[in-house]
Scaffold this motif. Structure first.
Motif, PDB file in Angstrom:
ATOM      1  N   ARG A 120      41.127 -58.744  33.996  1.00  0.00           N
ATOM      2  CA  ARG A 120      42.100 -57.450  33.686  1.00  0.00           C
ATOM      3  C   ARG A 120      43.151 -57.471  34.918  1.00  0.00           C
ATOM      4  O   ARG A 120      43.345 -58.430  35.736  1.00  0.00           O
ATOM      5  CB  ARG A 120      41.174 -56.665  34.749  1.00  0.00           C
ATOM      6  N   THR A 121      44.374 -56.689  35.041  1.00  0.00           N
ATOM      7  CA  THR A 121      45.516 -57.067  35.838  1.00  0.00           C
ATOM      8  C   THR A 121      45.637 -55.967  36.201  1.00  0.00           C
ATOM      9  O   THR A 121      46.351 -56.235  37.836  1.00  0.00           O
ATOM     10  CB  THR A 121      46.319 -56.764  34.789  1.00  0.00           C
ATOM     11  N   GLY A 122      44.909 -54.471  36.675  1.00  0.00           N
ATOM     12  CA  GLY A 122      45.268 -53.847  37.578  1.00  0.00           C
ATOM     13  C   GLY A 122      44.244 -52.743  38.132  1.00  0.00           C
ATOM     14  O   GLY A 122      42.796 -53.093  37.505  1.00  0.00           O
ATOM     15  N   MET A 123      43.892 -52.156  38.981  1.00  0.00           N
ATOM     16  CA  MET A 123      42.608 -51.351  38.999  1.00  0.00           C
ATOM     17  C   MET A 123      42.687 -49.737  39.622  1.00  0.00           C
ATOM     18  O   MET A 123      43.652 -49.683  40.397  1.00  0.00           O
ATOM     19  CB  MET A 123      41.764 -51.814  40.315  1.00  0.00           C
ATOM     20  N   VAL A 124      41.639 -48.927  39.300  1.00  0.00           N
ATOM     21  CA  VAL A 124      41.618 -47.941  39.728  1.00  0.00           C
ATOM     22  C   VAL A 124      40.663 -47.427  40.977  1.00  0.00           C
ATOM     23  O   VAL A 124      39.524 -48.022  40.421  1.00  0.00           O
ATOM     24  CB  VAL A 124      41.197 -46.193  38.703  1.00  0.00           C
ATOM     25  N   VAL A 125      40.535 -46.703  41.819  1.00  0.00           N
ATOM     26  CA  VAL A 125      38.933 -45.656  42.133  1.00  0.00           C
ATOM     27  C   VAL A 125      39.898 -44.634  42.498  1.00  0.00           C
ATOM     28  O   VAL A 125      40.674 -44.120  42.655  1.00  0.00           O
ATOM     29  CB  VAL A 125      39.498 -46.425  43.701  1.00  0.00           C
ATOM     30  N   TRP A 126      38.338 -43.699  42.596  1.00  0.00           N
ATOM     31  CA  TRP A 126      38.893 -42.455  42.949  1.00  0.00           C
ATOM     32  C   TRP A 126      38.145 -41.874  44.085  1.00  0.00           C
ATOM     33  O   TRP A 126      36.807 -42.339  44.571  1.00  0.00           O
ATOM     34  CB  TRP A 126      37.423 -41.350  41.278  1.00  0.00           C
ATOM     35  N   VAL A 127      38.446 -41.324  44.669  1.00  0.00           N
ATOM     36  CA  VAL A 127      38.140 -40.822  46.590  1.00  0.00           C
ATOM     37  C   VAL A 127      38.338 -39.192  46.285  1.00  0.00           C
ATOM     38  O   VAL A 127      38.801 -38.876  45.911  1.00  0.00           O
ATOM     39  CB  VAL A 127      39.079 -41.193  47.394  1.00  0.00           C
ATOM     40  N   LEU A 128      37.316 -38.687  46.714  1.00  0.00           N
ATOM     41  CA  LEU A 128      37.406 -37.690  47.177  1.00  0.00           C
ATOM     42  C   LEU A 128      38.027 -36.604  48.078  1.00  0.00           C
ATOM     43  O   LEU A 128      38.500 -38.034  48.759  1.00  0.00           O
ATOM     44  CB  LEU A 128      35.521 -37.123  47.619  1.00  0.00           C
ATOM     45  N   ARG A 129      38.707 -36.034  47.587  1.00  0.00           N
ATOM     46  CA  ARG A 129      39.097 -35.756  48.346  1.00  0.00           C
ATOM     47  C   ARG A 129      39.513 -34.744  49.394  1.00  0.00           C
ATOM     48  O   ARG A 129      38.097 -34.582  49.724  1.00  0.00           O
ATOM     49  CB  ARG A 129      40.463 -33.872  47.916  1.00  0.00           C
ATOM     50  N   ASP A 130      39.708 -35.513  50.927  1.00  0.00           N
ATOM     51  CA  ASP A 130      39.169 -34.899  52.434  1.00  0.00           C
ATOM     52  C   ASP A 130      38.922 -36.168  52.540  1.00  0.00           C
ATOM     53  O   ASP A 130      38.502 -35.721  53.477  1.00  0.00           O
ATOM     54  CB  ASP A 130      38.868 -34.035  53.049  1.00  0.00           C
ATOM     55  N   GLU A 138      45.099 -46.986  50.595  1.00  0.00           N
ATOM     56  CA  GLU A 138      46.687 -46.748  51.005  1.00  0.00           C
ATOM     57  C   GLU A 138      47.165 -48.083  51.273  1.00  0.00           C
ATOM     58  O   GLU A 138      48.071 -48.437  50.877  1.00  0.00           O
ATOM     59  CB  GLU A 138      47.279 -45.165  51.770  1.00  0.00           C
ATOM     60  N   HIS A 139      46.188 -48.066  52.724  1.00  0.00           N
ATOM     61  CA  HIS A 139      46.886 -49.457  53.141  1.00  0.00           C
ATOM     62  C   HIS A 139      46.470 -50.586  52.686  1.00  0.00           C
ATOM     63  O   HIS A 139      47.669 -51.736  53.067  1.00  0.00           O
ATOM     64  CB  HIS A 139      46.128 -49.180  54.665  1.00  0.00           C
ATOM     65  N   LEU A 140      46.323 -50.720  51.611  1.00  0.00           N
ATOM     66  CA  LEU A 140      45.237 -51.135  51.156  1.00  0.00           C
ATOM     67  C   LEU A 140      46.974 -51.534  49.701  1.00  0.00           C
ATOM     68  O   LEU A 140      46.541 -52.370  48.924  1.00  0.00           O
ATOM     69  CB  LEU A 140      44.329 -51.767  50.509  1.00  0.00           C
ATOM     70  N   GLY A 141      47.820 -50.867  49.505  1.00  0.00           N
ATOM     71  CA  GLY A 141      48.654 -50.585  48.394  1.00  0.00           C
ATOM     72  C   GLY A 141      48.421 -49.415  47.472  1.00  0.00           C
ATOM     73  O   GLY A 141      48.943 -49.820  46.178  1.00  0.00           O
ATOM     74  N   GLY A 142      47.292 -48.170  47.335  1.00  0.00           N
ATOM     75  CA  GLY A 142      47.017 -48.611  45.817  1.00  0.00           C
ATOM     76  C   GLY A 142      47.791 -47.236  46.118  1.00  0.00           C
ATOM     77  O   GLY A 142      48.065 -46.699  46.758  1.00  0.00           O
ATOM     78  N   THR A 143      48.103 -46.239  45.607  1.00  0.00           N
ATOM     79  CA  THR A 143      49.166 -45.193  45.363  1.00  0.00           C
ATOM     80  C   THR A 143      48.200 -43.993  44.345  1.00  0.00           C
ATOM     81  O   THR A 143      47.767 -43.936  43.392  1.00  0.00           O
ATOM     82  CB  THR A 143      50.724 -45.770  44.320  1.00  0.00           C
ATOM     83  N   PRO A 144      48.574 -42.929  44.665  1.00  0.00           N
ATOM     84  CA  PRO A 144      48.151 -41.572  44.209  1.00  0.00           C
ATOM     85  C   PRO A 144      48.674 -41.973  42.748  1.00  0.00           C
ATOM     86  O   PRO A 144      49.253 -41.829  42.309  1.00  0.00           O
ATOM     87  CB  PRO A 144      48.680 -40.366  45.078  1.00  0.00           C
ATOM     88  N   ALA A 145      47.582 -41.651  42.119  1.00  0.00           N
ATOM     89  CA  ALA A 145      47.827 -41.159  40.415  1.00  0.00           C
ATOM     90  C   ALA A 145      47.406 -40.396  39.443  1.00  0.00           C
ATOM     91  O   ALA A 145      47.546 -40.200  38.431  1.00  0.00           O
ATOM     92  CB  ALA A 145      47.859 -41.833  39.680  1.00  0.00           C
ATOM     93  N   GLY A 146      46.614 -38.899  40.459  1.00  0.00           N
ATOM     94  CA  GLY A 146      46.365 -37.650  39.673  1.00  0.00           C
ATOM     95  C   GLY A 146      45.247 -37.405  40.132  1.00  0.00           C
ATOM     96  O   GLY A 146      44.443 -38.248  40.668  1.00  0.00           O
ATOM     97  N   GLU A 147      44.746 -36.700  39.204  1.00  0.00           N
ATOM     98  CA  GLU A 147      43.172 -35.392  39.995  1.00  0.00           C
ATOM     99  C   GLU A 147      42.339 -35.208  39.042  1.00  0.00           C
ATOM    100  O   GLU A 147      42.769 -35.585  37.861  1.00  0.00           O
ATOM    101  CB  GLU A 147      43.258 -34.411  40.878  1.00  0.00           C
ATOM    102  N   GLN A 148      40.929 -35.387  39.447  1.00  0.00           N
ATOM    103  CA  GLN A 148      40.396 -34.896  37.856  1.00  0.00           C
ATOM    104  C   GLN A 148      39.055 -33.757  39.054  1.00  0.00           C
ATOM    105  O   GLN A 148      38.775 -33.713  40.077  1.00  0.00           O
ATOM    106  CB  GLN A 148      39.693 -35.859  37.502  1.00  0.00           C
ATOM    107  N   GLU A 149      38.834 -33.058  38.654  1.00  0.00           N
ATOM    108  CA  GLU A 149      37.819 -31.892  39.365  1.00  0.00           C
ATOM    109  C   GLU A 149      36.482 -32.404  38.771  1.00  0.00           C
ATOM    110  O   GLU A 149      36.626 -32.575  37.458  1.00  0.00           O
ATOM    111  CB  GLU A 149      38.288 -29.952  38.621  1.00  0.00           C
ATOM    112  N   ALA A 161      42.983 -40.263  42.336  1.00  0.00           N
ATOM    113  CA  ALA A 161      42.288 -41.908  41.872  1.00  0.00           C
ATOM    114  C   ALA A 161      44.026 -42.111  42.774  1.00  0.00           C
ATOM    115  O   ALA A 161      44.764 -41.724  42.855  1.00  0.00           O
ATOM    116  CB  ALA A 161      42.788 -41.307  40.414  1.00  0.00           C
ATOM    117  N   TYR A 162      43.619 -43.823  43.192  1.00  0.00           N
ATOM    118  CA  TYR A 162      44.797 -44.630  43.796  1.00  0.00           C
ATOM    119  C   TYR A 162      44.425 -45.722  42.559  1.00  0.00           C
ATOM    120  O   TYR A 162      43.259 -46.202  42.521  1.00  0.00           O
ATOM    121  CB  TYR A 162      43.685 -44.811  45.057  1.00  0.00           C
TER     122      TYR A 162
END
Ligand SMILES: CC(C)(COP(=O)(O)OP(=O)(O)OC[C@H]1O[C@@H](n2cnc3c(N)ncnc32)[C@H](O)[C@@H]1OP(=O)(O)O)[C@@H](O)C(=O)NCCC(=O)NCCS
Length: 172
Positions: A120-130, A138-149, A161-162
């Motif tokens: 694999r070449t990339g990775m996503v993680v989902w974080v609860l808002r707040d 973000e500190h590890l270089g992840g960038t926000p990429a979208g939301e889901q409810e 998603a980061y």
């Protein structure tokens, strides 16, 4: 001294305990109290045990020589196909007593290395808002990429998603 190693079936009760205890602590203000109360250690242990038994996904634990298992990370293939990445960090939890000593970063690094080894070449993680954990990603270089409810208990919550496009950077 904390080391990162692959989880074994005998770790499933520690993983379940950390998972549920950290949900109750980290999501106290974000999720419904009744929903958090009804989480079951036994049910959670069965789920982690089954994941380990089926070898579905990747599971690492952080083990302290003094305190035993103090954190874990779960990962595998990306599940939504919404992003241009093929790996996913599905869970990352470190006991509060060990926050800020590099355990979370070490778990993420091990996961990134393993996903890379799996092609694999990339990775996503989902974080609860707040959830303040977004600052860690973000500190590890992840960038926000979208939301889901999603519905958790009686509450509708938003996850963000980061993503990391380059796992090599995370793997160090
Ligand atoms: C998020 C979590 C895994 C971080 O683990 P940790 O072991 O405390 O983090 P580390 O000590 O490895 O931190 C690595 C770096 O990130 C920084 N960092 C850690 N948490 C941070 C935060 N919330 N915001 C900004 N930066 C953060 C640290 O200062 C450290 O920086 P440095 O090495 O450049 O000095 C941990 O806080 C946790 O388990 N939180 C509760 C559960 C949770 O929300 N999990 C995520 C679910 S998506």
């Amino acid at each position: 001294m904390v080391t990162i190693r692959r989880a074994q079936r005998s770790d499933s009760s520690d993983i379940a305990r950390i998972h549920i205890d950290m949900w109750r602590l980290a999501y106290k203000e974000l999720l419904d109290a009744d929903f958090l109360r009804q989480l079951s250690y036994r049910r959670s242990q069965r789920q982690w045990e089954s994941m380990l038994q089926r070898h579905s996904g990747v599971l690492f634990v952080a083990e302290s020589s003094a305190d035993g298992v103090v954190g874990f990370a779960a990962g595998g293939p990306e599940r939504t196909r919404r992003f241009d990445v093929d790996g996913e960090l599905m869970a990352l939890y470190v006991l509060s007593s060990h926050h800020g000593s590099g355990v979370g970063r070490s778990l993420v690094r091990s996961m990134a290395r393993e996903l890379l080894e799996n092609g694999r070449t990339g990775m996503v993680v989902w974080v609860l808002r707040d959830n303040p954990a977004y600052g860690f990603y973000e500190h590890l270089g992840g960038t926000p990429a979208g939301e889901q409810e999603l519905e958790l208990g009686d509450r509708s919550v938003v996850e963000e998603a980061y993503v990391w496009g380059n796992l090599g950077m995370l793997a160090g």
